[in-house]
Design a protein around this motif. Structure first.
Motif, PDB file in Angstrom:
ATOM      1  N   PHE A 134       0.842  -1.203   0.000  1.00 18.11           N
ATOM      2  CA  PHE A 134       0.000   0.000   0.000  1.00 18.11           C
ATOM      3  C   PHE A 134       0.873   1.248   0.000  1.00 18.11           C
ATOM      4  N   GLU A 135       1.936   1.206   0.783  1.00 16.22           N
ATOM      5  CA  GLU A 135       2.834   2.359   0.866  1.00 16.22           C
ATOM      6  C   GLU A 135       3.530   2.621  -0.467  1.00 16.22           C
ATOM      7  N   GLU A 136       3.884   1.560  -1.191  1.00 10.54           N
ATOM      8  CA  GLU A 136       4.531   1.740  -2.503  1.00 10.54           C
ATOM      9  C   GLU A 136       3.568   2.337  -3.520  1.00 10.54           C
ATOM     10  N   ALA A 137       2.285   2.055  -3.345  1.00  8.08           N
ATOM     11  CA  ALA A 137       1.295   2.657  -4.233  1.00  8.08           C
ATOM     12  C   ALA A 137       1.177   4.155  -3.979  1.00  8.08           C
ATOM     13  N   VAL A 138       1.464   4.576  -2.747  1.00 12.75           N
ATOM     14  CA  VAL A 138       1.398   6.000  -2.405  1.00 12.75           C
ATOM     15  C   VAL A 138       2.589   6.759  -2.982  1.00 12.75           C
ATOM     16  N   THR A 139       3.757   6.192  -2.843  1.00 14.47           N
ATOM     17  CA  THR A 139       4.985   6.907  -3.229  1.00 14.47           C
ATOM     18  C   THR A 139       5.468   6.579  -4.639  1.00 14.47           C
ATOM     19  N   GLY A 140       4.994   5.448  -5.213  1.00 16.69           N
ATOM     20  CA  GLY A 140       5.570   4.972  -6.463  1.00 16.69           C
ATOM     21  C   GLY A 140       6.840   4.192  -6.176  1.00 16.69           C
ATOM     22  N   CYS A 141       7.256   3.356  -7.089  1.00 11.88           N
ATOM     23  CA  CYS A 141       8.439   2.532  -6.828  1.00 11.88           C
ATOM     24  C   CYS A 141       8.970   1.944  -8.135  1.00 11.88           C
ATOM     25  N   GLU A 142      10.095   1.286  -8.037  1.00 15.06           N
ATOM     26  CA  GLU A 142      10.709   0.558  -9.143  1.00 15.06           C
ATOM     27  C   GLU A 142      10.674  -0.937  -8.821  1.00 15.06           C
ATOM     28  N   LYS A 143      10.240  -1.738  -9.771  1.00 18.37           N
ATOM     29  CA  LYS A 143      10.213  -3.180  -9.593  1.00 18.37           C
ATOM     30  C   LYS A 143      10.952  -3.841 -10.751  1.00 18.37           C
ATOM     31  N   ALA A 231       3.208   6.762  -8.640  1.00 18.59           N
ATOM     32  CA  ALA A 231       2.467   6.976  -7.394  1.00 18.59           C
ATOM     33  C   ALA A 231       0.980   7.124  -7.702  1.00 18.59           C
ATOM     34  N   GLY A 232       0.157   6.494  -6.851  1.00 12.64           N
ATOM     35  CA  GLY A 232      -1.295   6.601  -7.016  1.00 12.64           C
ATOM     36  C   GLY A 232      -1.926   5.464  -7.792  1.00 12.64           C
ATOM     37  N   ARG A 294      -3.333  11.675  18.238  1.00 11.97           N
ATOM     38  CA  ARG A 294      -2.426  11.468  17.120  1.00 11.97           C
ATOM     39  C   ARG A 294      -3.048  10.439  16.175  1.00 11.97           C
ATOM     40  N   ILE A 295      -3.071  10.770  14.882  1.00 12.54           N
ATOM     41  CA  ILE A 295      -3.702   9.924  13.865  1.00 12.54           C
ATOM     42  C   ILE A 295      -2.647   9.472  12.864  1.00 12.54           C
ATOM     43  N   LYS A 296      -2.634   8.189  12.584  1.00 14.08           N
ATOM     44  CA  LYS A 296      -1.703   7.653  11.583  1.00 14.08           C
ATOM     45  C   LYS A 296      -2.227   7.942  10.183  1.00 14.08           C
ATOM     46  N   THR A 297      -1.338   8.458   9.316  1.00 10.05           N
ATOM     47  CA  THR A 297      -1.654   8.675   7.908  1.00 10.05           C
ATOM     48  C   THR A 297      -0.537   8.053   7.069  1.00 10.05           C
ATOM     49  N   VAL A 298      -0.715   8.070   5.752  1.00  8.90           N
ATOM     50  CA  VAL A 298       0.324   7.515   4.874  1.00  8.90           C
ATOM     51  C   VAL A 298       1.583   8.375   4.891  1.00  8.90           C
ATOM     52  N   ASP A 299       1.479   9.597   5.415  1.00  6.07           N
ATOM     53  CA  ASP A 299       2.638  10.486   5.524  1.00  6.07           C
ATOM     54  C   ASP A 299       3.237  10.476   6.924  1.00  6.07           C
TER      55      ASP A 299
END
Length: 391
Positions: A134-143, A231-232, A294-299
């Motif tokens: 899920f985190e890689e979908a937020v930031t984008g990545c290389e595979k 990302a996204g 305190r709330i957890k977010t993707v950031d």
């Protein structure tokens, strides 16, 4: 008594000034509706199909249409345009294979190809899959993917022929890659064009095959392909990598590689388009008096001030804390948080006494008892019954 023919324009349902495209479109609808293969045993449908085909054969031909506009059906009666065929019209000169091949494809054994069978053809697309977090979908990545891809054989340079030899021109099709078949149909002799069965449409025959690729012209090798995932991206969406598919034939370009992405589930966050949803528990004192949580977010974690008197299942919005948009990287969705008030399952003696004191100050709900129902007045018969029982 001879049957009177209907006007060809009336048969197709077009105006006399209709262009070629309109005539073809009208015939396509009628032919599909009344074709004998779609209406087995229906003599009336077969009759209408023949009538529409005759009209199209005339109106789709510029010379025949000109004669028809000038002389009508008489242009094709005996002594006019030649006898024979259906209703006096001569179909022997009509290339009906081209007509039906364009409209029905393989109904008549293969239509006329729009491109020579031995011309350059693009290779097929390949498909692969990759899973990301899920985190890689937020930031984008290389595979990096390891795939088996086909490359041109270095020994024969894609010809499939043994080094020192060359493919020979196919004697059956003369190098055209296509052969013409003539067959009898409802309208007389019909010509159909099909790929040559001997050379497979390439126009060439390899007599001595390359020992490295066994005449295929290519060799399969394992390769590592780097994939940039933006990302996204969401589950089920694909990334197209140009030129990494199957090799083309006869000098045609390679196909593409389509990589389908699957995003793993997150234990806290749920996604809907570019928005993210989560649930956060808050204590009763915070809900009643207000406070900072305190709330957890993707950031990462962010602070949020809860208002006093917040009820359970209240939803708050954190702007710009959702998923990035694929169309515009600078645009992000929102994060919606549902606040759930937690009820403690165990309390100390002091906490219980404090809670009881709070209850006494706020309405004494713990000591409220339901009012007992008032006794009903006894009637005359009930009193008489009681007196008799006492005797």
């Amino acid at each position: 008594m001879a049957e009177t023919k209907r006007d060809y324009y009336e048969v197709l349902g077009v105006d006399r000034g209709a262009d070629e495209a309109a005539i073809k479109s009208a015939y396509r609808k009628l032919a599909k509706k009344y074709h004998p293969d779609m209406n087995p045993g229906d003599q009336e449908a077969e009759k209408k199909f023949k009538e529409a085909s005759e009209a199209y054969a005339v109106l789709s031909d510029a010379d025949k249409r000109k004669k028809y506009d000038q002389f009508g059906h008489a242009a094709f009666e005996q002594g006019g345009g030649g006898a024979g065929g259906f209703g006096g019209f001569d179909f022997s000169g009509a290339d009906m294979g081209d007509i039906f091949g364009d409209i029905f494809g393989d109904i008549f054994g293969g239509g006329r190809s729009r491109r020579a069978g031995n011309g350059p053809m693009r290779g097929a697309d390949l498909r692969a899959g990759v899973r990301i977090t899920f985190e890689e979908a937020v930031t984008g990545c290389e595979k990096e993917l390891e795939l088996t891809l086909k490359d041109e054989c270095e020994s024969c340079h894609g010809t499939g022929a043994k080094p020192g030899t060359t493919p020979q021109t196919c004697p059956k099709c003369g190098g055209k890659g296509q052969v013409v078949y003539t067959q009898q149909s409802l309208f007389g002799m019909v010509q159909n064009v099909r790929p040559c069965p001997d050379c497979g449409g390439t126009g060439k025959i390899v007599k001595e095959k390359c020992p490295d690729c066994y005449g295929m012209g290519y060799i399969s090798n394992k390769k590592k392909i780097s994939v940039t995932i933006p990302a996204g991206i969401d589950s089920g969406q694909s990334i197209r990598i140009r030129g990494k598919g199957e090799p083309g034939t006869n000098g045609g370009p390679r196909g593409d590689l389509l990589v389908e992405v699957q995003v793993s589930r997150h234990p806290i966050f749920q996604r809907q388009d570019v928005d993210i949803f989560s649930t956060v528990p808050i204590s009763f004192p915070v809900a009643a008096l207000g406070g900072t949580i305190r709330i957890k977010t993707v950031d990462g974690e962010v602070e949020y001030d809860v208002k006093a008197g917040t009820q359970t299942d209240t939803r708050v919005r954190l702007r710009g804390k959702g998923m990035p948009s694929l169309r515009n990287k600078s645009v992000r969705g929102d994060h919606y948080v549902t606040l759930v008030v937690q009820v403690p399952t165990s309390l100390s003696h002091g906490a219980k006494e404090a809670l009881k004191e709070y209850d006494r100050e706020s309405g004494n709900s713990l000591n409220q008892k339901a009012e007992s129902p008032k006794p009903k007045k006894k009637g005359f018969m009930n009193k008489l019954k009681e007196n008799l029982e006492d005797l």
